[in-house]
Each structure stands twice: as structure tokens, then as C-alpha cells.
Design a protein around this motif. Structure first.
Motif, PDB file in Angstrom:
ATOM      1  N   GLN A   1      38.687  23.258  41.860  1.00 43.54           N
ATOM      2  CA  GLN A   1      38.838  23.752  43.929  1.00 43.54           C
ATOM      3  C   GLN A   1      38.370  25.286  43.630  1.00 43.54           C
ATOM      4  O   GLN A   1      37.677  25.299  44.067  1.00 43.54           O
ATOM      5  CB  GLN A   1      39.913  23.284  44.162  1.00 43.54           C
ATOM      6  N   ARG A   2      38.804  25.836  42.842  1.00 36.72           N
ATOM      7  CA  ARG A   2      38.845  27.346  42.246  1.00 36.72           C
ATOM      8  C   ARG A   2      37.896  27.893  42.264  1.00 36.72           C
ATOM      9  O   ARG A   2      37.038  28.553  42.124  1.00 36.72           O
ATOM     10  CB  ARG A   2      40.341  28.234  41.665  1.00 36.72           C
TER      11      ARG A   2
ATOM     12  N   GLY B   1      47.735  19.638  41.874  1.00 40.11           N
ATOM     13  CA  GLY B   1      48.390  19.407  40.395  1.00 40.11           C
ATOM     14  C   GLY B   1      47.313  20.931  39.706  1.00 40.11           C
ATOM     15  O   GLY B   1      46.554  21.302  39.956  1.00 40.11           O
ATOM     16  N   GLU B   2      47.483  21.098  38.516  1.00 42.33           N
ATOM     17  CA  GLU B   2      46.736  22.057  38.265  1.00 42.33           C
ATOM     18  C   GLU B   2      45.708  21.860  38.244  1.00 42.33           C
ATOM     19  O   GLU B   2      44.727  23.242  37.977  1.00 42.33           O
ATOM     20  CB  GLU B   2      47.691  22.989  36.459  1.00 42.33           C
ATOM     21  N   THR B   3      45.792  21.001  37.614  1.00 43.17           N
ATOM     22  CA  THR B   3      44.022  20.852  36.625  1.00 43.17           C
ATOM     23  C   THR B   3      43.089  20.612  38.331  1.00 43.17           C
ATOM     24  O   THR B   3      42.268  20.898  38.711  1.00 43.17           O
ATOM     25  CB  THR B   3      43.791  19.013  36.139  1.00 43.17           C
TER      26      THR B   3
ATOM     27  N   GLU C   1      51.692  26.207  48.904  1.00 43.68           N
ATOM     28  CA  GLU C   1      52.202  25.682  48.619  1.00 43.68           C
ATOM     29  C   GLU C   1      52.002  24.061  47.835  1.00 43.68           C
ATOM     30  O   GLU C   1      52.302  23.892  47.033  1.00 43.68           O
ATOM     31  CB  GLU C   1      53.620  26.768  48.341  1.00 43.68           C
ATOM     32  N   TRP C   2      51.771  23.334  48.610  1.00 41.89           N
ATOM     33  CA  TRP C   2      52.364  22.155  48.993  1.00 41.89           C
ATOM     34  C   TRP C   2      51.070  21.711  48.174  1.00 41.89           C
ATOM     35  O   TRP C   2      50.918  20.396  47.656  1.00 41.89           O
ATOM     36  CB  TRP C   2      52.444  21.562  51.030  1.00 41.89           C
ATOM     37  N   LEU C   3      49.789  22.222  48.870  1.00 36.03           N
ATOM     38  CA  LEU C   3      48.553  21.463  48.183  1.00 36.03           C
ATOM     39  C   LEU C   3      48.614  21.727  46.382  1.00 36.03           C
ATOM     40  O   LEU C   3      48.369  20.615  45.868  1.00 36.03           O
ATOM     41  CB  LEU C   3      47.264  22.451  48.986  1.00 36.03           C
ATOM     42  N   ALA C   4      48.969  22.900  45.851  1.00 34.52           N
ATOM     43  CA  ALA C   4      49.344  22.599  44.538  1.00 34.52           C
ATOM     44  C   ALA C   4      49.792  21.824  43.901  1.00 34.52           C
ATOM     45  O   ALA C   4      50.079  20.992  42.664  1.00 34.52           O
ATOM     46  CB  ALA C   4      49.754  24.300  44.404  1.00 34.52           C
ATOM     47  N   ARG C   5      51.115  21.714  44.627  1.00 31.80           N
ATOM     48  CA  ARG C   5      52.092  20.033  44.195  1.00 31.80           C
ATOM     49  C   ARG C   5      51.327  18.654  44.536  1.00 31.80           C
ATOM     50  O   ARG C   5      51.628  18.241  43.361  1.00 31.80           O
ATOM     51  CB  ARG C   5      53.246  20.615  45.079  1.00 31.80           C
TER      52      ARG C   5
END
Length: 455
Positions: free
Chosen positions: A436-437, A429-431, A422-426
Motif C-alpha cells: 500500500q505504501r 500485516g507487513e507485506t 496502528e490497527w490497520l498495520a495489524r
């Protein structure tokens, strides 16, 4: 399950397959707390590249997830099993294939233990610098998968800087070779650097070409006591600002010092608020230590003690290496954070962590690769106490939030795994997460490799 085992047996020797539930359960998780782990269907211990390829072809055909593992010394849950998965343990692929003093490289399989490689290259007058605290047990494959660091990073850098090339089995069983054996090379995208730190989510590392350095002189260590963590961090800033390049620059707070003494009776000074260890492996380490000692005194050190010989130095380093085991002995469970901040903000990071410990009513010891700004706050708690466990998790999150606030990162060397998804996403960021996905989908379109980790 029967179909999976039948297909696996066609390309694997009997001893490579473990199906006993009591044994497979022992492969279910690494050393991280608060990380869910599933029940593996089978554990496979291959010895050859062809056997790894067979496992991945089987997994792709049957759509079975695969979780790669090394020695399971990780601290983020990256090696945790998922329900019904194949745990692919690479520990039996443990050969050092080549050491070349001329090219200054070593070619190794992923199951080689870090300390084993270090000692082997030392015999050739060479040096493999990355040295995680678990170097006596962790594997090179695991080090590469998590992009691990260690005590010497301040001068020599992290694992990523020593990986020149890789052989990687992809999700569909194809073999990919990346990178080079040469000192230089910029052909195409740098897939090698992309794979380092990917936590087994893009492919299975089966061979690595590693850069080596000439073996440096034996280092000497200085210990400096400070009346506050802020003063110790001021000394770190002075040392780096003056252009010194220590081979090691480590900080232990009072909680950590007392824990080490409690565990091993090391005789460290318990009256100190922070203990700074600085080492040099230069031709004249005594002169360098004297210069750094003066800077420590100017920053407020109450005592500065340089070691007279390598044996004394090693004793001090042993105390630092014992920091994490010592803090783990304080309570029944620990959460080990891995927040890295700019060196100039290190003092704020330690002060903020102390405030968090007070706010949540917990013991939180900090040991730090101070020269890198990489802190390891260790939250100690009673895992049988639901309220204390809740406060431990909340304090852990508060420490990560503090690190980001100070311009840092949620992980300097332990990786993301399950613990920090969850913290990686913070942080990214969304882009950043979307890109990465996309990379993950290009390498592993069916999502079979280490699912539920990292992203």
C-alpha cells in the motif's frame, strides 16, 4: 506563508481563500475524538477543476501538504489538518452535472450533499442507495473518500459499488480520468475502486460517475423486542440463512434504546435488551415482514410489531438514525467504533463488547447494521476525567482487537484516518502495508496528500 498565498492568489478568486486564524481553526478537524489536528496555513474553497489543479501545482512547487475535506462529518480524523497545510475544502463544488434515466447514472461534483442527490434522482424515478447516518449533511466526495455505507447496505451494498468512474486531480496537478459511464467495463487495472476509500491520500476527487437503481416501492418496517442481544443475533442469522433480503436490518441494544428515549422521548420499549428493526421494499412487504416476524418469534422475541404504513416505518427509522446523537448526549465525549464481523459471529461481538464495558467501568452502547455484521460500539466518557479518558481509549482498542479475533475488520465504513492507523498495520500485516505504501508513492511521490493518515 507569504509566498504560498501570493502564488495561490494568481489562480484563485479572493473569496476562495480563507486566512483568518479563527475561521481556519474551524476547518482543523472532523468529528472524531482522540485524533490530533494541526493548524492549517490557509483554507481554499475552489469552485472549478482548474482551481484545484492550480492549488496542487502550487503545493507541489512549494512542497506544502494538502488535506482534502468534504463536510467533515467523518469519524476517524481523516479530514484533520496538519500544521502548515493547505486545507482544500470541496464543498463549493456542489453541482449535479447530469442525471440519465436511460444510462441510470448521475454525474456529480464532490461537494454535492448525499440527501440532495437522493432527492434529485428520486424525481426521475431513480434511487441512489448509499445512505450514511449523516446523509443530510455529508458530501458525495467524502462518502467516496471513506467508502461509506449506511442503513441499506444489507440489500444494496456500499458506496464503492456505485462509483463507476472518477475525475481526480493528482498531487502534481495532472487530471486523471478513471472508470467508465457504461454498465460494464474491465479495461486495465481498476483505479476507480482503488481510489474509493483512499481518504484523499492518492488524489483529489473532482467529479464522480455514479450508478443508480430504479426507485423501489416504499419500505415497511418491523420492530422486534428481544430478552437478550444473543437472541436478537440468532434472529439475524435465521433471517439471512432463510434467504431473505431485507432492505434494512438494524439492531439497537438496551443502552442505545434508552439513550434515544432520553434525547427525544421516542417511546421505545426500555424493558427490551435488544431491538431489531427489519424492513422490506418488495412488492409485498407485509408478507415478507410476516415471515421474518415468525423467525424472530422462534428466536425468542417477546414482541413483534410490524408497521402498518410508511409513516410508522419512518418513525422507527428515525429512532435508529438518532442512535449516535443520542449516545453522544450521554457523556461529554464519545469514541465511535466501526468493527465489522461475519454475521455468524455477531452475537459474540456484542457479548464481548458488553464484557469490555463492564471490565473498564464504562457506558458502551451498540447500534449495528446487523445484516452486514457491522457494529458501532459507542464508548461514552467524560473527557475532563483523565482516568476515564484513558479507559475509554483502552476499551476502544479492546473492541477492535475483539473484532479481529472474530475474523472481522477494524472498519466497515468509517475509514482509518488517524484513529486506526496502528490497527490497520495489524490487520493488513507487513507485506500488505508495504504494498500500500508503494501505491501511495506511485500516486504521490512527495507525500503531500493528506500526510499522516491511513498508512
Amino acid at each position: 506563508m507569504s509566498d504560498l498565498l501570493e502564488r495561490l492568489r494568481t489562480g484563485l478568486p479572493p473569496e476562495a481563500l480563507i486566512t483568518d486564524p479563527d475561521v481556519t481553526a474551524s476547518y482543523a478537524h472532523d468529528m472524531a475524538s482522540f485524533c490530533a489536528a494541526g493548524t492549517p496555513a490557509v483554507v481554499v474553497l475552489p469552485r472549478t477543476v482548474e482551481q484545484v489543479q492550480h492549488v496542487m501545482r502550487t503545493a507541489t512547487a512549494l512542497r506544502v501538504p494538502v488535506v482534502p475535506q468534504g463536510a467533515r462529518t467523518g469519524l476517524s480524523g481523516a479530514a484533520n489538518a496538519s500544521d502548515g497545510c493547505i486545507v482544500l475544502s470541496l464543498v463549493k463544488m456542489d453541482r449535479i452535472l447530469e442525471i440519465s434515466p436511460v444510462d441510470r447514472i448521475a454525474v456529480v461534483e464532490p461537494g454535492v450533499i448525499n440527501a440532495v442527490l437522493s432527492r434529485a434522482v428520486n424525481e426521475h424515478g431513480l434511487y441512489y442507495p448509499p445512505d450514511p447516518s449523516s446523509w443530510e449533511t455529508c458530501t458525495i466526495g467524502g462518502n467516496i473518500g471513506t467508502a461509506s455505507g449506511g442503513l441499506c447496505c444489507v440489500k444494496y451494498g456500499v458506496t464503492a459499488e456505485y462509483v463507476l468512474g472518477l475525475d481526480v486531480v493528482l498531487a502534481d496537478g495532472r487530471l486523471l480520468t478513471t472508470g467508465r459511464r457504461t454498465a460494464k467495463g474491465v479495461a486495465g487495472y481498476d483505479l476507480t475502486r482503488l481510489l474509493v476509500g483512499s481518504e484523499g491520500s492518492l488524489g483529489i476527487i473532482v467529479k464522480a460517475v455514479l450508478a443508480l437503481k430504479p426507485q423501489p416501492p416504499q419500505q415497511l418496517v418491523l420492530a422486534a423486542e428481544f430478552p437478550s442481544a444473543a437472541a436478537a443475533c440468532d434472529a439475524v442469522c435465521r433471517i439471512m440463512e432463510r434467504g431473505h433480503t431485507p432492505s434494512l436490518l438494524e439492531l439497537m441494544d438496551r443502552t442505545t434504546v434508552r439513550a434515544v428515549n432520553q434525547l427525544a422521548s421516542m417511546g421505545l420499549p426500555e424493558t427490551t435488551e435488544a431491538l431489531l428493526l427489519c424492513a422490506f421494499d418488495t412488492p409485498d412487504p407485509a408478507a415478507d415482514l410476516a415471515a421474518v416476524g415468525a423467525l424472530c418469534t422462534a428466536a425468542g422475541a417477546t414482541e413483534v410489531v410490524p408497521a402498518d404504513n410508511p409513516a410508522e416505518s419512518e418513525l422507527l427509522l428515525q429512532a435508529r438514525r438518532m442512535s449516535l446523537p443520542a449516545l453522544e448526549a450521554v457523556k461529554s465525549a464519545t469514541m465511535i467504533d466501526d468493527v465489522c464481523v461475519p454475521r455468524s459471529r455477531l452475537g459474540e461481538m456484542l457479548a464481548g463488547t458488553a464484557a469490555i464495558a463492564e471490565e473498564y467501568g464504562l457506558t458502551i452502547g451498540v447500534c449495528s447494521h446487523a445484516g452486514d455484521g457491522n457494529t458501532h460500539p459507542v464508548v461514552c466518557f467524560d473527557h475532563t476525567d483523565p482516568d476515564e479518558s484513558r479507559r475509554a481509549r483502552e476499551s476502544f482498542d479492546a473492541i477492535m482487537a475483539l473484532g479481529l479475533e472474530l475474523g472481522g475488520t477494524i472498519t466497515g465504513e468509517h475509514g482509518v484516518g488517524v484513529l486506526k492507523k496502528e490497527w490497520l498495520a495489524r490487520e493488513l500485516g507487513e507485506t500488505g502495508i508495504a504494498l500500500q505504501r508503494g501505491i501511495k508513492a506511485a500516486f504521490d511521490p512527495l507525500g503531500l496528500l493528506n500526510p499522516g493518515k491511513l498508512l
